[in-house]
Write a protein that holds these residues in place. Structure first.
Motif, short mmCIF file in Angstrom:
data_model
loop_
_atom_site.label_atom_id
_atom_site.label_comp_id
_atom_site.label_asym_id
_atom_site.label_seq_id
_atom_site.Cartn_x
_atom_site.Cartn_y
_atom_site.Cartn_z
N TYR A 187 -46.88 1.92 -10.21
CA TYR A 187 -45.70 1.49 -9.46
C TYR A 187 -45.35 2.50 -8.35
N PRO A 188 -44.73 2.03 -7.27
CA PRO A 188 -44.33 2.94 -6.19
C PRO A 188 -43.35 4.01 -6.69
N THR A 231 -40.92 -10.14 -10.23
CA THR A 231 -40.82 -10.36 -11.68
C THR A 231 -40.94 -9.06 -12.46
N GLU A 232 -41.43 -7.99 -11.81
CA GLU A 232 -41.52 -6.68 -12.46
C GLU A 232 -40.49 -5.69 -11.94
N THR A 233 -40.11 -5.83 -10.68
CA THR A 233 -39.21 -4.84 -10.10
C THR A 233 -37.74 -5.21 -10.21
N GLU A 241 -50.07 -2.07 -6.91
CA GLU A 241 -48.64 -1.73 -6.97
C GLU A 241 -47.93 -2.41 -8.13
N THR A 242 -48.39 -3.59 -8.52
CA THR A 242 -47.79 -4.32 -9.64
C THR A 242 -48.90 -5.08 -10.38
N CYS A 290 -45.11 -6.35 -4.10
CA CYS A 290 -44.12 -5.49 -4.76
C CYS A 290 -42.74 -5.65 -4.11
N ASN A 291 -42.64 -5.27 -2.84
CA ASN A 291 -41.41 -5.22 -2.04
C ASN A 291 -40.59 -3.99 -2.42
N TRP A 292 -40.77 -2.95 -1.62
CA TRP A 292 -40.11 -1.68 -1.89
C TRP A 292 -38.60 -1.73 -1.76
#
Length: 354
Positions: free
Chosen positions: A174-175, A288-290, A149-150, A265-267
């Motif tokens: 990514y989602p 750090t990406e989302t 996912e990341t 990730c954490n949607w």
């Protein structure tokens, strides 16, 4: 292309089972890829409501009751994701039987949406199909083809295992979300939102303590597993359906997601962005990406950082930035465009090898 989608053993695949990211991964992939003209076989619960070429029943309520008891407990306790249950074994055994009936060539794909849980099933098909983990947001990995996912989750998994990334066989996807599932609002209420399982790892107690300390009103939506008590500033909504979720996300002053473990990730932070809602998170893992620091939210390293963010985020983050970022990176179209690209190339490689 032909995809055999193995769903989760403990639930039907439906849009209204919104508490489980695994269920939603299957639901959205099947729907979008069916619309794109691919052949989608969905293996899951008989009560599933999912767009696909063919749905195959491999489990039912009687099987789930035998392993899990009350089928509605997930709304207050979350899902039982124990892999060592009769329900899991029955699911996999039935999948073996049904896959053998349908797989016609070795460039078809078997997608293990619940990861290593499906290994007892797919170990019989490594020479008959392309076995893929299409969305690794959990702490295991096994399939010949892996999609994370990341990048943070990819690095975490290989760092822990002390292994190298297998070039040409591992990817980051990514989602993806349907923007129509969210309501963008620029004008917000003064109430914050915590969305998800109310547990220590998700930082629920930290959010609870900070909001009580600074006098910030907040709604906690999800199973109250910690049994936190309502206060003047902290209210509890329990499980919320997709419509309630849409409303809460769009109205929230900010989303509080101070997870204390390494989030894959954490949607919810992405869902908040589609709603024009900034987020306050910790400063590691998938965040750090989302979460773009200072643009779509504030990533924090200390409690004092979070107190400052709680008191100032509405002055620092423009809701339009959140909305634009979500639509530029995290739509179901972006996700499935990349899926198609990867799967097409994998299929060509398999054909060449044959």
């Amino acid at each position: 292309m032909v995809f055999h989608c193995l769903s989760v053993p403990y639930s039907s695949t439906r849009k209204d089972v919104s508490l489980c990211a695994f269920v939603q991964k299957v639901y959205k992939f099947c729907d979008e890829m069916t619309k794109r003209g691919h052949t989608i076989y969905h293996y899951g619960h008989e009560n599933s409501i999912v767009n696909c070429t063919e749905h195959i029943n491999v489990t039912n309520d009687d099987i789930l009751i035998n392993s899990y008891g009350n089928l509605n407990d997930w709304k207050t306790k979350g899902f039982n994701q124990d892999v060592n249950t009769k329900a899991v074994n029955t699911f996999n055994d039935n999948c073996v039987t049904e896959l053998n009936k349908r797989i016609k060539s070795n460039n078809e794909f078997i997608l293990c949406w619940f990861g290593f849980t499906h290994e007892p099933c797919v170990k019989h098909f490594y020479d008959k199909a392309i076995v893929v983990e299409p969305s690794i947001g959990y702490d295991s990995m096994f399939a010949p083809i892996k999609m994370f996912e990341t990048h943070a989750q990819m690095h975490k998994m290989h760092g822990a295992a002390k292994t190298y990334v297998d070039f040409e066989s591992e990817f980051v996807v990514y989602p993806g979300f349907d923007p129509q599932d969210f309501l963008y609002k620029k004008e917000k209420s003064n109430t914050a939102l915590f969305l998800g399982r109310i547990i220590g790892d998700k930082g629920a107690k930290l959010a609870y303590d900070i909001c009580n300390h600074v006098g910030q009103d907040i709604v906690f939506a999800g199973p109250n597993i910690l049994n936190l008590k309502e206060t003047k500033h902290c209210k509890f909504a329990g499980f919320v359906d997709p419509i309630q979720r849409m409303s809460l996300l769009s109205d929230a002053k900010f989303l509080f997601a101070p997870s204390l473990f390494m989030e894959p990730c954490n949607w919810t932070v992405i869902e908040a962005q589609f709603s024009g809602t900034p987020t306050i998170t910790t400063n590691f893992g998938g965040f750090t990406e989302t979460v773009l620091q200072g643009d779509t939210g504030l990533r924090c390293s200390t409690t004092n950082d979070m107190i400052y963010a709680t008191q100032n985020i509405d002055k620092l983050i423009n809701p339009e930035n959140c909305y634009k970022n979500a639509n530029s990176k995290f739509t179901i179209k972006h996700q499935c465009d990349y899926y198609e690209y990867i799967f097409h190339n994998l299929s060509l490689t398999q054909t060449t090898q044959n």
